[in-house]
Design a protein around this motif. Structure first.
Motif, PDB file in Angstrom:
ATOM      1  N   LEU A 208       0.834  -1.201   0.000  1.00 30.98           N
ATOM      2  CA  LEU A 208       0.000   0.000   0.000  1.00 30.98           C
ATOM      3  C   LEU A 208       0.865   1.246   0.000  1.00 30.98           C
ATOM      4  N   THR A 267      -5.700  -1.439  -1.395  1.00 23.70           N
ATOM      5  CA  THR A 267      -6.745  -0.833  -0.568  1.00 23.70           C
ATOM      6  C   THR A 267      -7.901  -1.813  -0.358  1.00 23.70           C
ATOM      7  N   GLU A 270      -6.708  -3.931   2.353  1.00 23.94           N
ATOM      8  CA  GLU A 270      -6.654  -3.209   3.622  1.00 23.94           C
ATOM      9  C   GLU A 270      -8.042  -3.059   4.232  1.00 23.94           C
ATOM     10  N   THR A 312     -10.418   5.148   1.395  1.00 19.85           N
ATOM     11  CA  THR A 312      -9.473   4.705   0.367  1.00 19.85           C
ATOM     12  C   THR A 312      -9.937   5.161  -1.013  1.00 19.85           C
TER      13      THR A 312
END
Lengths: 450, 189
Positions: A208, A267, A270, A312
């Motif tokens: 990321l 993302t 995440e 995000t």
């Protein structure tokens, strides 16, 4: 350093948090509607016209349900976990621009020691009246600050130079909410879910951050306002693009398409979106780390996921898709307020578009296996991001058009594919030798080296 | 019983080419499918407003058929009650009225009661009936406020016949005559 007006900040906080929570509520409706349409169904349509009041009904349900705290949980951490999860998710919104922004002025350079005398070729030395002493740094600073303050900034904490770094820091804090929830639940499914989640989030922190390092190197700042300014107004002239007469304002997606792809994948991982939603894989883990939660705490846990998605999506549109700029549409009205509204709508529109795209992806591709997930992060995304970073460094160091980076990105993408083909078996799905059992043992019986 | 080694065949995974390895084309293919489905006509039936169209062989509430003269067709032979695996049919037979006996009717059901709560809707009564007197209709939304309400007597079952034939949802499916072939004297050779 910009100063803060407490009233203005309070209003923006209320507006932003309220707005984001509202968007999250309607994202849940969007999720259900999109999944329904994709499966040839209609979706929720009973509450309000076309089901538009469904999120309110859902929220009301979360409020009114009984709050069960099981006896076997660790009460302190159990209560702390949703707060940590939601708190970190909402804190990350502080530096996300959601409308028109102006970049903070650069530091004022020190006064030159000798004042250069301008000499005109035809008229000799200019008359003394036109020669003014340059303003002192303090005056320039004051002037820039007044000028900066005259613009309305749609950011909670404008001018934060560590900007994106702050989001990454809070992103890694978010895993604490998950770990606390899984640990305190005292339940094997929850613990497994949170272990998976922590492994996943910690692994995907690296790609990321690494995938967007190129963007920071090109722009030269971590400040999201400056990154938007670079894309919307233009950075230093590019040798190739300016020769073609194409201007300097280009979205970062043109120069870093691979980074955009890698960043979006990271993302999703995440924020535990579906191709990577192992922490809460319902089929395997009941409910994952939020199995033991009920009522409003469950609501907070689910909300966190959507806040992450919104954050995000904002980050992708700010870093790669030009923020509030949209091919000149952002300054169509010509007056300041109209433009501010347009920029707000453009940036929020990009954010909603990316959220909807994430939902399309969610209902299209199946979940990755855990080893595939880890292989993707460590064997594919991190090397590709590193090579991309190397390319950016070379272009910055030795000069050259940023368009070189576009080519390098495409080459890297196809090169990775070719390597996987050469490797006979995919990189994300490594080929294992087929172990044949010795004859005489039934299939499925473990052979302990007899 | 272990599977012998000779019967186990080991399959190699198919090799993926460059296009599949890139993953993004496959993702776009998938998106094409799912986004195509988003604009397709929906198959949802809005149930309370929109009544579903049941297939003709749906097994719902029972009915007792009437013959051409409007009399109950049942001859009280107890075949359905015997065939019923849930023992939900209760029949009390009586000699048929004299004017019925001209048509060859010897018995008729004085009471005919089906406990719709015990019934498992298997349709074996319908198959067992020699005179096609009992049939399962396509009525699916059977509700009641008490157990007693769900015990259907002869009048109720006949009224089901009246409503379903009048509504045209369930035409009488079998027209075998007074009695079925099995109950008649074989033609003398």
């Amino acid at each position: 350093m910009p100063t803060f007006d407490p009233y203005y900040t309070a209003i923006v906080i209320v507006g932003l948090v309220g707005g984001v929570l509202g968007v999250c509520a309607y994202l849940t409706l969007g999720e259900r509607k999109i999944s329904a349409w994709m499966q040839d169904r209609v979706g929720p349509n009973r509450v309000g016209p076309g089901g538009l009041l469904q999120p309110i009904a859902d929220g009301g349900k979360f409020f009114l349900k009984e709050e069960v705290i099981p006896d076997h949980v660790d009460k302190v951490f159990y209560l702390l976990a949703p707060a940590v999860a939601v708190g970190t998710a909402l804190l990350a919104l502080a530096i996300v621009p959601f409308g028109a922004t102006t970049p903070t002025p650069d530091p004022v350079p020190a006064l030159p020691t000798t004042v250069a005398v301008t000499v005109d070729r035809d008229f000799g030395e200019l008359p003394a009246a036109t020669q003014q002493a340059p303003p002192s740094p303090v005056e320039t600073f004051e002037q820039q600050q007044t000028e900066y303050r005259s613009h309305f900034n749609f950011v909670l904490a404008p001018g934060l130079d560590i900007g994106v770094l702050y989001i990454f820091a809070l992103g890694s804090l978010a895993v604490y909410g998950v770990i606390l929830a899984g640990w305190s639940a005292n339940n094997k499914y929850s613990l497994l879910g949170s272990l998976r989640s922590s492994a996943q989030i910690i692994s995907y922190e690296i790609p990321l951050g690494m995938s967007v390092l190129g963007v920071f190197l090109i722009v030269g700042s971590l400040n999201p306002e400056k990154i938007i300014h670079w894309q919307a107004v233009g950075g230093p002239a590019d040798p190739v693009l300016s020769r073609l007469g194409l201007g300097t304002a280009w979205w970062m997606a043109l120069f870093q398409p691979l980074a955009l792809l890698l960043f979006m994948v990271s993302t999703y991982a995440e924020s535990s979106r579906l191709p990577f939603d192992l922490p809460e894989a319902e089929q395997e883990l009941v409910g994952g780390y939020h199995t033991e939660y009920s009522s409003l705490k469950l609501g907070l846990m689910l909300l966190t996921e959507y806040v992450h998605l919104v954050t995000t999506s904002f980050m992708v549109s700010v870093l790669f898709l030009g923020g509030w700029s949209f091919f000149g549409l952002e300054s169509v009205t010509g007056n300041a307020i109209g433009d501010a509204v347009l920029k707000l709508l453009i940036l929020c529109g990009k954010m909603v578009g990316l959220c909807v795209f994430a939902q399309f992806v969610r209902w299209t591709i199946p979940r990755f296996r855990f080893d595939q997930l880890m292989n993707l992060a460590w064997k594919v995304i991190i090397p590709l991001a590193l090579l991309n970073l190397l390319a950016v460094m070379c272009v910055k160091q030795f000069g050259g058009s940023l368009l070189v980076l576009t080519g390098v990105n495409v080459l890297l993408f196809f090169g990775a594919g070719l390597m996987s083909v050469r490797a006979h078996g995919t990189v994300t799905n490594p080929k294992r030798p087929v172990v044949k059992l010795p004859p005489g043992l039934p299939a499925g019986v473990t052979f302990a080296g007899k | 019983m272990p599977i012998p080694e000779s019967e186990v065949s080991w399959v190699e995974e198919a090799r993926l080419g460059l296009w599949e390895q890139l993953y993004i084309p496959a993702l776009i293919d998938g998106l094409k499918t799912t986004l195509g489905h988003m604009v397709k006509p929906k198959i949802t039936e809005q149930y309370p407003e929109q009544e579903p169209k049941m297939p003709a062989n749906y097994r719902g509430v029972h009915r007792l058929n009437r013959d051409a003269a409007g009399r109950v067709k049942c001859v009280a032979c107890y075949m359905c009650a015997t065939a019923c695996p849930a023992h939900c049919i209760d029949i009390v037979a009586a000699p048929a009225p004299t004017e019925w006996q001209k048509d060859g009717r010897e018995k008729y059901p004085e009471t005919f009661v089906i406990d719709e709560l015990r019934c498992i809707y298997c349709g074996m009564c319908e198959e067992a009936c020699p005179v096609d007197a009992i049939e399962l209709t396509t009525l699916y939304d059977l509700t009641g406020l008490s157990r007693e309400q769900m015990v259907f007597d002869k009048e109720k079952l006949l009224s089901v016949f009246d409503t379903t034939t009048k509504a045209g949802t369930d035409p009488v499916r079998t027209q075998a005559g007074r009695l079925s072939v099995a109950s008649e004297v074989p033609p003398s050779a």
